[in-house]
Motif scaffolding. Structure first.
Motif, PDB file in Angstrom:
ATOM      1  N   UNK A  12       0.854  -1.190   0.000  1.00  0.00           N
ATOM      2  CA  UNK A  12       0.000   0.000   0.000  1.00  0.00           C
ATOM      3  C   UNK A  12       0.888   1.238   0.000  1.00  0.00           C
ATOM      4  N   UNK A  13       0.379   2.319  -0.576  1.00  0.00           N
ATOM      5  CA  UNK A  13       1.112   3.586  -0.585  1.00  0.00           C
ATOM      6  C   UNK A  13       1.015   4.252   0.781  1.00  0.00           C
ATOM      7  N   UNK A  14       1.981   5.093   1.114  1.00  0.00           N
ATOM      8  CA  UNK A  14       1.877   5.864   2.362  1.00  0.00           C
ATOM      9  C   UNK A  14       0.571   6.647   2.409  1.00  0.00           C
ATOM     10  N   UNK A  15      -0.059   6.623   3.579  1.00  0.00           N
ATOM     11  CA  UNK A  15      -1.350   7.272   3.736  1.00  0.00           C
ATOM     12  C   UNK A  15      -2.522   6.364   3.460  1.00  0.00           C
ATOM     13  N   UNK A  16      -2.255   5.193   2.906  1.00  0.00           N
ATOM     14  CA  UNK A  16      -3.320   4.261   2.581  1.00  0.00           C
ATOM     15  C   UNK A  16      -3.775   3.434   3.771  1.00  0.00           C
ATOM     16  N   UNK A  76     -14.864 -15.924  16.121  1.00  0.00           N
ATOM     17  CA  UNK A  76     -13.505 -16.141  16.637  1.00  0.00           C
ATOM     18  C   UNK A  76     -12.477 -15.463  15.741  1.00  0.00           C
ATOM     19  N   UNK A  77     -12.799 -14.242  15.352  1.00  0.00           N
ATOM     20  CA  UNK A  77     -11.959 -13.510  14.407  1.00  0.00           C
ATOM     21  C   UNK A  77     -11.590 -12.145  14.975  1.00  0.00           C
ATOM     22  N   UNK A  78     -10.323 -11.782  14.818  1.00  0.00           N
ATOM     23  CA  UNK A  78      -9.859 -10.465  15.224  1.00  0.00           C
ATOM     24  C   UNK A  78      -9.448  -9.699  13.978  1.00  0.00           C
ATOM     25  N   UNK A  79      -9.712  -8.400  13.982  1.00  0.00           N
ATOM     26  CA  UNK A  79      -9.407  -7.539  12.857  1.00  0.00           C
ATOM     27  C   UNK A  79      -8.465  -6.430  13.308  1.00  0.00           C
ATOM     28  N   UNK A  80      -7.658  -5.951  12.371  1.00  0.00           N
ATOM     29  CA  UNK A  80      -6.830  -4.787  12.614  1.00  0.00           C
ATOM     30  C   UNK A  80      -7.014  -3.845  11.432  1.00  0.00           C
ATOM     31  N   UNK A  81      -7.729  -2.767  11.665  1.00  0.00           N
ATOM     32  CA  UNK A  81      -7.897  -1.743  10.649  1.00  0.00           C
ATOM     33  C   UNK A  81      -6.743  -0.770  10.762  1.00  0.00           C
ATOM     34  N   UNK A  82      -5.978  -0.648   9.689  1.00  0.00           N
ATOM     35  CA  UNK A  82      -4.785   0.190   9.692  1.00  0.00           C
ATOM     36  C   UNK A  82      -4.992   1.345   8.710  1.00  0.00           C
ATOM     37  N   UNK A  83      -5.039   2.552   9.239  1.00  0.00           N
ATOM     38  CA  UNK A  83      -5.201   3.749   8.418  1.00  0.00           C
ATOM     39  C   UNK A  83      -3.958   4.620   8.501  1.00  0.00           C
ATOM     40  N   UNK A  84      -3.859   5.550   7.580  1.00  0.00           N
ATOM     41  CA  UNK A  84      -2.721   6.486   7.553  1.00  0.00           C
ATOM     42  C   UNK A  84      -1.402   5.744   7.693  1.00  0.00           C
ATOM     43  N   UNK A  85      -1.244   4.721   6.893  1.00  0.00           N
ATOM     44  CA  UNK A  85      -0.053   3.881   6.992  1.00  0.00           C
ATOM     45  C   UNK A  85       1.205   4.641   6.609  1.00  0.00           C
ATOM     46  N   UNK A  86       2.282   4.302   7.300  1.00  0.00           N
ATOM     47  CA  UNK A  86       3.580   4.936   7.089  1.00  0.00           C
ATOM     48  C   UNK A  86       4.592   3.877   6.676  1.00  0.00           C
ATOM     49  N   UNK A  87       5.658   4.292   6.003  1.00  0.00           N
ATOM     50  CA  UNK A  87       6.688   3.307   5.635  1.00  0.00           C
ATOM     51  C   UNK A  87       7.225   2.527   6.835  1.00  0.00           C
TER      52      UNK A  87
END
Length: 124
Positions: A12-16, A76-87
């Motif tokens: 993913x691109x930075x910020x994605x 029985x599922x865990x999620x991780x929503x990751x926003x504003x991703x950085x390098x």
């Protein structure tokens, strides 16, 4: 046998944004907590976020406000929503589950399970 199956990693691109999923299956009596860790080559595995059965969450300072962990107990599922991703978020991400499992004899035992890891790469 207990299995954790992760999905959702990628480039993913930075910020994605990306959303990681981890489904637990097997002879599970209860899930006490689940979490996500990450690791880069030559470094120790570090906690990213965790969530208890009661819904209490804990985040690493570096992801606070950008990442959100949630759990679907029925699945029985865990999620991780990751926003504003950085390098610097680039790493292999591992799912962890602290479980009570059922043995073949029907007794219960604590068990710490790990997923196989999914790669997240943040790059332009």
């Amino acid at each position: 046998q207990v299995q954790l199956v992760e999905s959702g990693g990628g480039l993913v691109h930075p910020g994605g944004s990306l959303r990681l999923s981890c489904a637990a299956s097997g002879s599970i009596f209860s899930i006490n907590a689940m979490g996500w860790y990450r690791q880069t080559p030559g470094k120790r595995r570090e906690l990213v976020a965790s969530i208890t059965r009661g819904g209490s969450t804990n985040y690493a300072d570096s992801v606070e406000g950008r990442f959100t962990i949630s759990i679907d107990g029925a699945k029985s599922t865990v999620y991780l929503q990751m926003n504003s991703l950085k390098p610097e978020d680039t790493a292999a991400y591992y799912c962890n589950a602290q479980l009570e499992i059922l043995s073949a004899l029907g007794s219960r035992a604590d068990f710490n399970a790990w997923g196989q890891g999914t790669q997240v790469t943040v790059s332009s």
